[in-house]
Design a protein around this motif. Structure first.
Motif, PDB file in Angstrom:
ATOM      1  N   GLN A  85       0.826  -1.202   0.000  1.00 32.92           N
ATOM      2  CA  GLN A  85       0.000   0.000   0.000  1.00 32.92           C
ATOM      3  C   GLN A  85       0.864   1.258   0.000  1.00 32.92           C
ATOM      4  N   ALA A  86       1.920   1.244   0.803  1.00 33.24           N
ATOM      5  CA  ALA A  86       2.797   2.413   0.871  1.00 33.24           C
ATOM      6  C   ALA A  86       3.480   2.671  -0.459  1.00 33.24           C
ATOM      7  N   MET A  87       3.834   1.592  -1.180  1.00 33.14           N
ATOM      8  CA  MET A  87       4.592   1.725  -2.415  1.00 33.14           C
ATOM      9  C   MET A  87       3.730   1.636  -3.665  1.00 33.14           C
ATOM     10  N   SER A  88       2.440   1.365  -3.476  1.00 34.54           N
ATOM     11  CA  SER A  88       1.489   1.311  -4.600  1.00 34.54           C
ATOM     12  C   SER A  88       1.921   0.320  -5.676  1.00 34.54           C
ATOM     13  N   ILE A  89       2.376  -0.854  -5.241  1.00 30.55           N
ATOM     14  CA  ILE A  89       2.792  -1.868  -6.199  1.00 30.55           C
ATOM     15  C   ILE A  89       2.638  -3.241  -5.555  1.00 30.55           C
ATOM     16  N   ALA A  90       2.227  -4.232  -6.363  1.00 33.61           N
ATOM     17  CA  ALA A  90       2.106  -5.603  -5.863  1.00 33.61           C
ATOM     18  C   ALA A  90       3.477  -6.263  -5.871  1.00 33.61           C
ATOM     19  N   VAL A  91       3.740  -7.062  -4.857  1.00 33.59           N
ATOM     20  CA  VAL A  91       5.030  -7.732  -4.713  1.00 33.59           C
ATOM     21  C   VAL A  91       4.794  -9.240  -4.715  1.00 33.59           C
ATOM     22  N   SER A  92       5.407  -9.928  -5.666  1.00 34.09           N
ATOM     23  CA  SER A  92       5.283 -11.375  -5.734  1.00 34.09           C
ATOM     24  C   SER A  92       6.518 -12.032  -5.136  1.00 34.09           C
ATOM     25  N   GLY A  93       6.352 -13.248  -4.641  1.00 32.83           N
ATOM     26  CA  GLY A  93       7.461 -13.945  -4.022  1.00 32.83           C
ATOM     27  C   GLY A  93       7.249 -14.128  -2.535  1.00 32.83           C
ATOM     28  N   ARG A  94       8.201 -14.776  -1.883  1.00 30.52           N
ATOM     29  CA  ARG A  94       8.077 -15.063  -0.460  1.00 30.52           C
ATOM     30  C   ARG A  94       8.501 -13.855   0.375  1.00 30.52           C
ATOM     31  N   THR A  95       8.111 -13.884   1.641  1.00 30.82           N
ATOM     32  CA  THR A  95       8.599 -12.901   2.601  1.00 30.82           C
ATOM     33  C   THR A  95       9.540 -13.603   3.566  1.00 30.82           C
ATOM     34  N   ALA A  96      10.529 -12.885   4.036  1.00 30.32           N
ATOM     35  CA  ALA A  96      11.508 -13.442   4.974  1.00 30.32           C
ATOM     36  C   ALA A  96      11.872 -12.376   5.988  1.00 30.32           C
ATOM     37  N   PHE A  97      11.782 -12.707   7.251  1.00 33.38           N
ATOM     38  CA  PHE A  97      12.020 -11.739   8.305  1.00 33.38           C
ATOM     39  C   PHE A  97      13.155 -12.206   9.201  1.00 33.38           C
ATOM     40  N   VAL A  98      14.029 -11.291   9.564  1.00 35.15           N
ATOM     41  CA  VAL A  98      15.156 -11.595  10.437  1.00 35.15           C
ATOM     42  C   VAL A  98      15.079 -10.671  11.647  1.00 35.15           C
ATOM     43  N   VAL A  99      15.151 -11.250  12.826  1.00 38.62           N
ATOM     44  CA  VAL A  99      15.221 -10.467  14.063  1.00 38.62           C
ATOM     45  C   VAL A  99      16.656 -10.537  14.559  1.00 38.62           C
ATOM     46  N   GLY A 100      17.343  -9.411  14.533  1.00 39.79           N
ATOM     47  CA  GLY A 100      18.739  -9.383  14.925  1.00 39.79           C
ATOM     48  C   GLY A 100      18.922  -9.368  16.432  1.00 39.79           C
ATOM     49  N   VAL A 101      20.105  -9.687  16.870  1.00 40.63           N
ATOM     50  CA  VAL A 101      20.439  -9.670  18.295  1.00 40.63           C
ATOM     51  C   VAL A 101      21.170  -8.376  18.624  1.00 40.63           C
ATOM     52  N   PRO A 102      21.157  -7.976  19.888  1.00 43.09           N
ATOM     53  CA  PRO A 102      21.900  -6.765  20.267  1.00 43.09           C
ATOM     54  C   PRO A 102      23.385  -6.897  19.930  1.00 43.09           C
ATOM     55  N   ASP A 103      23.995  -5.763  19.605  1.00 43.92           N
ATOM     56  CA  ASP A 103      25.415  -5.732  19.280  1.00 43.92           C
ATOM     57  C   ASP A 103      26.058  -4.596  20.074  1.00 43.92           C
ATOM     58  N   LYS A 104      26.719  -4.948  21.166  1.00 46.02           N
ATOM     59  CA  LYS A 104      27.295  -3.936  22.049  1.00 46.02           C
ATOM     60  C   LYS A 104      28.412  -3.147  21.384  1.00 46.02           C
ATOM     61  N   THR A 105      29.075  -3.739  20.399  1.00 47.48           N
ATOM     62  CA  THR A 105      30.211  -3.053  19.779  1.00 47.48           C
ATOM     63  C   THR A 105      29.784  -1.800  19.029  1.00 47.48           C
ATOM     64  N   ILE A 106      28.539  -1.769  18.557  1.00 44.59           N
ATOM     65  CA  ILE A 106      28.043  -0.582  17.853  1.00 44.59           C
ATOM     66  C   ILE A 106      26.846   0.037  18.585  1.00 44.59           C
ATOM     67  N   HIS A 107      26.602  -0.406  19.820  1.00 39.00           N
ATOM     68  CA  HIS A 107      25.537   0.132  20.665  1.00 39.00           C
ATOM     69  C   HIS A 107      24.147  -0.113  20.071  1.00 39.00           C
ATOM     70  N   ARG A 108      24.020  -1.168  19.288  1.00 42.50           N
ATOM     71  CA  ARG A 108      22.710  -1.493  18.716  1.00 42.50           C
ATOM     72  C   ARG A 108      21.928  -2.376  19.675  1.00 42.50           C
ATOM     73  N   LEU A 109      20.707  -1.948  19.963  1.00 40.58           N
ATOM     74  CA  LEU A 109      19.870  -2.681  20.901  1.00 40.58           C
ATOM     75  C   LEU A 109      18.989  -3.714  20.216  1.00 40.58           C
ATOM     76  N   ALA A 110      18.563  -3.426  18.995  1.00 35.34           N
ATOM     77  CA  ALA A 110      17.663  -4.331  18.282  1.00 35.34           C
ATOM     78  C   ALA A 110      17.767  -4.058  16.795  1.00 35.34           C
ATOM     79  N   TYR A 111      17.365  -5.072  16.007  1.00 31.23           N
ATOM     80  CA  TYR A 111      17.452  -4.945  14.554  1.00 31.23           C
ATOM     81  C   TYR A 111      16.399  -5.821  13.903  1.00 31.23           C
ATOM     82  N   LEU A 112      15.724  -5.281  12.904  1.00 32.17           N
ATOM     83  CA  LEU A 112      14.786  -6.038  12.085  1.00 32.17           C
ATOM     84  C   LEU A 112      15.206  -5.918  10.630  1.00 32.17           C
TER      85      LEU A 112
END
Length: 215
Positions: A85-112
């Motif tokens: 809806q945001a991009m006004s275009i249909a997307v074919s194919g599978r979806t894949a989601f990755v939930v990242g882990v915290p990374d203290k070396t770069i002060h990242r708390l979470a990642y999607l």
């Protein structure tokens, strides 16, 4: 649409939705060469509420607490239907989601990492998604900005051309034109608050949007 993106952060609705739309426009206009690209500033003008001349002074809002996590995975926060809806275009194919882990070396708390339109490919071949959205949460806004700068510098060092733009009033940078694998797709990046957002299109999606724009 607003509810979907708004769950990620009260101010995330417009930056995320507009970032997706902006990079789609770039994909439609760019030919992939280092000297051929176009940008579009995406802006929104909210309607200001009426204030009575006799209205009592409002109490200042308390400073929001720093966030320590993202409130859910991609399929809850950024479902395919909302992205289409945001991009006004249909997307074919599978979806894949990755939930990242915290990374203290770069002060990242979470990642999607949210991937849409992942094709079926022979074993051993790289499956490049049509659309990829990465959302990272850092301990502070300053750390998020430093990571954004590092990403921009990395792409430029690999041959990308950078262009300043804006997404819903937030400064953003478009990176296009790099030939090296892994850097050769249009990428729109921005930081707002503790978050950074990166939206990219595959070459096949960029070609599809170019063809649609010329039709």
């Amino acid at each position: 649409m607003g509810d979907v993106f708004g769950r990620l952060h009260p101010t995330a609705t417009r930056p995320l939705a507009a970032a997706a739309g902006a990079v789609l426009v770039v994909g439609a206009c760019s030919t992939g060469g280092s000297g051929s690209h176009a940008t579009r500033t995406v802006t929104f003008t909210p309607t200001a509420p009426r204030v009575s001349a006799t209205a009592a002074p409002t109490t200042p809002s308390p400073t929001p607490r720093p966030q320590t996590r993202l409130p859910g995975p991609c399929d809850e926060l950024l479902p395919l239907s909302a992205v289409e809806q945001a991009m006004s275009i249909a997307v074919s194919g599978r979806t894949a989601f990755v939930v990242g882990v915290p990374d203290k070396t770069i002060h990242r708390l979470a990642y999607l990492n949210c991937r849409y339109g992942v094709p079926t490919v022979p074993r051993g071949a790289a499956a490049v998604p049509s659309i990829e959205i990465g959302v990272s949460l850092y301990a502070t806004a300053a750390q998020a900005q430093r990571r954004l700068t590092a990403t921009i510098d990395d792409y430029v060092s690999h041959g990308a051309t950078r262009s300043a733009t804006a997404v819903a009033g937030h400064p953003a940078v478009l990176l296009v034109g790099a030939a090296e694998r892994g850097y050769d797709v249009p990428l729109l990046v921005l930081a707002f608050g503790q978050r950074t957002v990166a939206v990219s299109l595959s070459e096949r999606m960029a070609a599809a949007t170019r063809n649609r724009a010329m039709a």
